[in-house]
Design an enzyme around this catalytic site. Structure first.
Site, short mmCIF file in Angstrom:
data_model
loop_
_atom_site.label_atom_id
_atom_site.label_comp_id
_atom_site.label_asym_id
_atom_site.label_seq_id
_atom_site.Cartn_x
_atom_site.Cartn_y
_atom_site.Cartn_z
N GLU A 135 0.86 -1.19 0.00
CA GLU A 135 0.00 0.00 0.00
C GLU A 135 0.90 1.24 0.00
O GLU A 135 1.28 1.74 1.03
CB GLU A 135 -0.93 -0.02 1.21
CG GLU A 135 -1.97 1.08 1.19
CD GLU A 135 -2.82 1.13 2.45
OE1 GLU A 135 -3.74 1.95 2.49
OE2 GLU A 135 -2.53 0.37 3.40
N HIS A 221 -9.95 0.32 0.76
CA HIS A 221 -10.79 0.90 1.82
C HIS A 221 -11.69 2.02 1.30
O HIS A 221 -11.45 3.20 1.50
CB HIS A 221 -10.00 1.31 3.06
CG HIS A 221 -8.73 2.06 2.88
ND1 HIS A 221 -8.63 3.20 2.10
CD2 HIS A 221 -7.49 1.86 3.40
CE1 HIS A 221 -7.40 3.67 2.15
NE2 HIS A 221 -6.69 2.86 2.93
N ASN A 224 -12.51 5.87 2.37
CA ASN A 224 -11.42 6.42 3.17
C ASN A 224 -10.23 6.79 2.31
O ASN A 224 -9.82 6.02 1.43
CB ASN A 224 -10.98 5.42 4.25
CG ASN A 224 -12.09 5.10 5.22
OD1 ASN A 224 -12.50 3.96 5.36
ND2 ASN A 224 -12.62 6.11 5.89
N HIS A 256 -14.40 4.00 10.55
CA HIS A 256 -13.92 4.42 9.24
C HIS A 256 -15.05 4.81 8.29
O HIS A 256 -14.90 5.72 7.48
CB HIS A 256 -13.08 3.31 8.59
CG HIS A 256 -11.68 3.22 9.11
ND1 HIS A 256 -11.38 2.66 10.32
CD2 HIS A 256 -10.51 3.67 8.57
CE1 HIS A 256 -10.07 2.74 10.52
NE2 HIS A 256 -9.52 3.35 9.47
N ASP A 279 -7.84 -3.75 7.76
CA ASP A 279 -6.83 -2.68 7.82
C ASP A 279 -6.17 -2.69 9.21
O ASP A 279 -5.90 -1.66 9.81
CB ASP A 279 -7.45 -1.32 7.53
CG ASP A 279 -6.42 -0.23 7.22
OD1 ASP A 279 -5.28 -0.58 6.84
OD2 ASP A 279 -6.74 0.96 7.37
N GLY A 316 -5.47 3.11 10.82
CA GLY A 316 -5.81 1.72 10.68
C GLY A 316 -6.87 1.33 11.69
O GLY A 316 -7.52 2.19 12.30
#
Length: 412
Positions: A135, A221, A224, A256, A279, A316
């Site tokens: 990532e 995600h 986000n 999130h 995450d 996270g």
């Protein structure tokens, strides 16, 4: 944990079996040499049978594509075989039987070390390691989230080869901001065998659509750290929701993504394209009263299952996949069947592994999770081996591997 022993051929009897798409009543799952041999009404004569407690759900083991850490370990800080084994063991207690250890934005030497560590873990037989998720570091500084802006980089010659260094040993998933890589970069990564997702992107549409044309297939995600849906510009969120062929990971932890947004994503993408991810950071499975930790010099505070930096930025998550399934099925607009599929069969499809993972059916790997009515994890099996058996073997193997590699390169 539910003991089965070390037989290569045995059966598990459960009142409720989720086969990957639907619930079946009163079924016997026959396991032979690590695979599902049969899903039957009655066990074969003479076969050892473990009958799970009334109300127990037997389902395909969860597959998590975004695991930054667990058990007190962050992959960026410890990419040794022992460290990776500890991460996997922590998540297995939450029902995850297969995962991608995830390296967040870091230097090229750290990327190289993480890939080497995952390769070593796969060779050592650490249960459940499918490959690696990288990532960053080719992300937008405008949508950086908790990542370290000093470690962002421009995509250059040799980076495609670097990112895909794991090769055929396992799956490589790359998250990048399409506007931060040159034309052809996504196509190059895909040609080398990687799966590519858009994430941490400020692009409002043009670069993302170009990347889709080059083979980008997912979004990291959803909602986000990405451009949002506007009245005229779709943004990453709008494109992810509008493009039916794409997959999207989503963090269902109550922090999130709001429950309304979970329900919206569920309605538009459905359980066949929306995937649960954790995450997760080191506090998952750590067990310490104070599970705070340091991320690139920044103190990350853990309060309950909420992780934040000093400025309040989410850092996270601290949930297991079982908790994500529970949240999605009680507050996120999904049925329990849909949430279980989002945690197993859908990520298997995204990775191209749905011919052997994500279902309870003959020929599939015996990767299983037993759950109580309230979705507490009662036990797991990977390749037919129960948690205790696999843990003992992986501990011995990782200890031997760590001794051999004690002078090796580590992520800074």
């Amino acid at each position: 944990m539910i003991p089965v022993g070390s037989q290569d051929h045995y059966a598990l009897a459960a009142g409720r079996v989720f086969d990957g798409e639907r619930f079946l009543r009163d079924r016997v799952v026959v396991v032979r040499e690590g695979r599902i041999a049969d899903l039957a009404a009655e066990p074969p004569a003479g076969l050892p049978v473990t009958r799970l407690a009334e109300g127990t759900i037997l389902a395909p083991g969860f597959i998590d594509l975004q695991v930054n850490g667990g058990g007190g370990v962050l992959l960026n800080d410890d990419s040794s075989v022992a460290g990776i084994a500890r991460i996997a063991a922590a998540h297995r207690r939450g029902g995850t039987t297969a995962l991608l250890p995830t390296l967040i934005t870091d230097t090229r030497p750290a990327i190289r070390a993480a890939i080497a560590g995952v390769a070593a873990a796969i060779k050592a037989g650490v249960p459940g390691i499918l490959g690696i998720h990288l990532e960053g570091p080719f992300l937008s500084p405008q949508r950086i989230g908790i990542h370290d802006p000093a470690r962002l980089a421009d995509f250059g010659p040799g980076d495609a080869a670097l990112l895909t260094g794991l090769g055929a040993l396992g799956i490589t998933l790359v998250t990048l901001a399409p506007e931060r890589v040159p034309p052809g970069a996504v196509a190059d990564l895909v040609a080398r065998g990687a799966r590519v997702c858009a994430g941490h992107t400020a692009d409002t549409g043009a670069a993302i659509r170009s990347a889709l044309g080059e083979g980008l297939t997912g979004f990291t995600h959803l909602f986000n750290a990405m451009s949002q849906l506007g009245p005229r510009e779709a943004g990453a969120v709008g494109i992810a929701l509008a493009e039916a062929a794409t997959f999207a990971g989503i963090i269902a932890d109550g922090h999130h993504v709001g429950d309304d947004q979970l329900r919206l994503a569920m309605r538009l993408k459905g359980s066949g394209r929306l995937m649960l991810v954790t995450d997760a950071m080191p506090p998952v499975g750590d067990g310490r009263a104070d599970a705070s930790f340091t991320l690139f010099g920044r103190r990350i505070t853990c309060v309950g299952d909420r992780l934040t930096g000093a400025d309040g930025t989410l850092a996270g998550a601290a949930i297991t996949m079982a908790q994500a399934v529970r949240h999605m099925s009680t507050r996120g607009g999904a049925s329990l069947e849909e949430a279980l599929a989002m945690a197993a069969l859908t990520p298997a499809r995204f990775l191209g592994l749905d011919a052997r993972l994500g279902r309870i059916a003959p020929g599939y790997a015996a990767d299983l999770v037993a759950l109580s009515d309230d979705l507490t994890v009662l036990g797991t099996w990977i390749g037919g081996k129960s948690s205790e058996e696999s843990s003992e073997e992986s501990s011995e193997e990782s200890s031997e591997e760590s001794s051999e590699e004690s002078g090796g390169e580590q992520a800074p």
